[in-house]
Design a protein around this motif. Structure first.
Motif, PDB file in Angstrom:
ATOM      1  N   SER A  61      -4.405  30.587  29.928  1.00  0.00           N
ATOM      2  CA  SER A  61      -5.115  31.654  30.633  1.00  0.00           C
ATOM      3  C   SER A  61      -6.456  31.157  31.167  1.00  0.00           C
ATOM      4  O   SER A  61      -7.056  30.226  30.617  1.00  0.00           O
ATOM      5  CB  SER A  61      -5.356  32.859  29.715  1.00  0.00           C
ATOM      6  OG  SER A  61      -6.315  32.521  28.735  1.00  0.00           O
ATOM      7  N   ALA A  62      -6.925  31.810  32.219  1.00  0.00           N
ATOM      8  CA  ALA A  62      -8.200  31.444  32.841  1.00  0.00           C
ATOM      9  C   ALA A  62      -9.371  31.645  31.885  1.00  0.00           C
ATOM     10  O   ALA A  62     -10.401  30.965  32.005  1.00  0.00           O
ATOM     11  CB  ALA A  62      -8.404  32.263  34.118  1.00  0.00           C
ATOM     12  N   GLY A  87      -8.434  26.687  41.556  1.00  0.00           N
ATOM     13  CA  GLY A  87      -7.598  26.691  40.361  1.00  0.00           C
ATOM     14  C   GLY A  87      -7.497  25.356  39.660  1.00  0.00           C
ATOM     15  O   GLY A  87      -6.727  25.213  38.714  1.00  0.00           O
ATOM     16  N   VAL A 106      -6.253  23.122  34.496  1.00  0.00           N
ATOM     17  CA  VAL A 106      -5.531  24.103  35.299  1.00  0.00           C
ATOM     18  C   VAL A 106      -4.951  25.166  34.374  1.00  0.00           C
ATOM     19  O   VAL A 106      -4.762  24.924  33.179  1.00  0.00           O
ATOM     20  CB  VAL A 106      -4.399  23.452  36.133  1.00  0.00           C
ATOM     21  CG1 VAL A 106      -4.963  22.472  37.154  1.00  0.00           C
ATOM     22  CG2 VAL A 106      -3.379  22.760  35.243  1.00  0.00           C
ATOM     23  N   VAL A 107      -4.668  26.320  34.941  1.00  0.00           N
ATOM     24  CA  VAL A 107      -4.015  27.394  34.184  1.00  0.00           C
ATOM     25  C   VAL A 107      -2.514  27.277  34.419  1.00  0.00           C
ATOM     26  O   VAL A 107      -2.056  27.074  35.554  1.00  0.00           O
ATOM     27  CB  VAL A 107      -4.541  28.773  34.618  1.00  0.00           C
ATOM     28  CG1 VAL A 107      -3.768  29.899  33.930  1.00  0.00           C
ATOM     29  CG2 VAL A 107      -6.034  28.884  34.328  1.00  0.00           C
ATOM     30  N   ASN A 110      -0.469  28.242  37.673  1.00  0.00           N
ATOM     31  CA  ASN A 110      -1.230  28.529  38.892  1.00  0.00           C
ATOM     32  C   ASN A 110      -0.806  27.545  39.979  1.00  0.00           C
ATOM     33  O   ASN A 110      -0.055  26.591  39.748  1.00  0.00           O
ATOM     34  CB  ASN A 110      -2.745  28.552  38.644  1.00  0.00           C
ATOM     35  CG  ASN A 110      -3.400  27.195  38.508  1.00  0.00           C
ATOM     36  OD1 ASN A 110      -2.769  26.146  38.589  1.00  0.00           O
ATOM     37  ND2 ASN A 110      -4.702  27.218  38.269  1.00  0.00           N
ATOM     38  N   LYS A 111      -1.268  27.771  41.185  1.00  0.00           N
ATOM     39  CA  LYS A 111      -0.841  26.981  42.329  1.00  0.00           C
ATOM     40  C   LYS A 111      -1.147  25.497  42.155  1.00  0.00           C
ATOM     41  O   LYS A 111      -0.300  24.643  42.424  1.00  0.00           O
ATOM     42  CB  LYS A 111      -1.504  27.520  43.598  1.00  0.00           C
ATOM     43  CG  LYS A 111      -1.090  26.803  44.852  1.00  0.00           C
ATOM     44  CD  LYS A 111      -1.773  27.442  46.043  1.00  0.00           C
ATOM     45  CE  LYS A 111      -1.483  26.725  47.327  1.00  0.00           C
ATOM     46  NZ  LYS A 111      -1.250  25.301  47.245  1.00  0.00           N
ATOM     47  N   HIS A 113      -1.504  23.779  39.409  1.00  0.00           N
ATOM     48  CA  HIS A 113      -0.596  23.231  38.394  1.00  0.00           C
ATOM     49  C   HIS A 113       0.815  23.096  38.945  1.00  0.00           C
ATOM     50  O   HIS A 113       1.448  22.034  38.807  1.00  0.00           O
ATOM     51  CB  HIS A 113      -0.606  24.132  37.150  1.00  0.00           C
ATOM     52  CG  HIS A 113       0.328  23.668  36.082  1.00  0.00           C
ATOM     53  ND1 HIS A 113       1.276  24.499  35.536  1.00  0.00           N
ATOM     54  CD2 HIS A 113       0.473  22.471  35.463  1.00  0.00           C
ATOM     55  CE1 HIS A 113       1.961  23.841  34.618  1.00  0.00           C
ATOM     56  NE2 HIS A 113       1.494  22.604  34.559  1.00  0.00           N
TER      57      HIS A 113
END
Length: 180
Positions: A61-62, A87, A106-107, A110-111, A113
Motif C-alpha cells: 500500500s502507498a 508511482g 513501488v506499490v 501500480n502502473k 510496478h
C-alpha cells in the motif's frame, strides 16, 4: 562508484548480485511487508544490458512508502523522488554499495510496478523481442558516455511497444521512459 556506461552480454552473476543487494536491504525492511524484485534488463537471462541491477521494493500500500523511504535512509540511500515516473520512488546509492544498482519503491500492482514486471516477463519469454531490444540498446550504447537521457529516450518507442504487446500500460502515461 562509477556508473556503468556500456552495454554488455548477459552475465550469469547478475542474479547473484541481486541476491546480495536484497540481503543487504533485508535488515532494514524486516518488519515491513514487502517483496524485493529483480527487474530491468539484468533480470532477463540472455539479454544484453548495462551491468546495473534494477531492484523494485514492492509494498502492498502507498501508506507504507514513507516508512520504507525512512528505512532506506537508515541504510544510506538518498531518496531522489519519482524522477518523472509517477508511482516509482527512486534512490541514490549509499557510498558503500558493492554492486551498482537502481533502487525503486513501488506499490504492488501500480502502473510503474506492472510495467517493470510486464516488460521483464515478456522479454524472458520472447526471444525475438529480446534480440530486438538488445540490438536497439547496442545501437544506442555510444550515448551512455555523452547523453544518458538520449539513450533512454532512444529506447522509448520500443519499450512502449513491447509493454503494450505484453498487455502493460506504459503508453498510457506518454512518458515511454523505463530504466530497463
Amino acid at each position: 562508484m562509477i556508473v556503468p556506461a556500456e552495454v554488455v552480454d548477459y552475465d550469469p552473476r547478475w542474479p547473484l548480485w541481486f541476491a546480495e543487494i536484497r540481503a543487504g536491504l533485508t535488515p532494514y525492511l524486516a518488519e515491513v511487508p514487502h517483496v524485493c524484485e529483480h527487474v530491468g534488463s539484468t533480470a532477463v537471462p540472455g539479454l544484453a544490458a548495462k551491468p546495473i541491477i534494477d531492484v523494485d521494493i514492492v509494498v502492498p500500500s502507498a501508506e507504507l512508502v514513507p516508512l520504507v523511504i525512512g528505512r532506506l535512509a537508515e541504510a544510506g540511500y538518498l531518496h531522489e523522488g519519482d524522477q518523472g515516473i509517477d508511482g516509482r520512488e527512486a534512490f541514490a546509492l549509499p557510498p558503500d554499495a558493492v554492486h551498482y544498482h537502481h533502487l525503486y519503491v513501488v506499490v504492488d500492482g501500480n502502473k510503474a510496478h506492472r510495467d517493470h514486471v510486464v516488460l521483464r516477463d515478456h522479454l524472458r519469454a520472447d526471444a525475438a523481442d529480446r534480440e530486438r531490444y538488445a540490438a536497439r540498446k547496442r545501437e544506442l550504447a555510444h550515448l551512455l558516455t555523452t547523453d544518458r537521457t538520449a539513450y533512454v529516450d532512444g529506447k522509448g518507442a520500443l519499450v512502449e511497444e513491447l509493454i503494450a504487446k505484453a498487455g502493460g500500460s506504459r503508453a498510457a502515461d506518454g512518458s515511454g521512459r523505463s530504466g530497463a
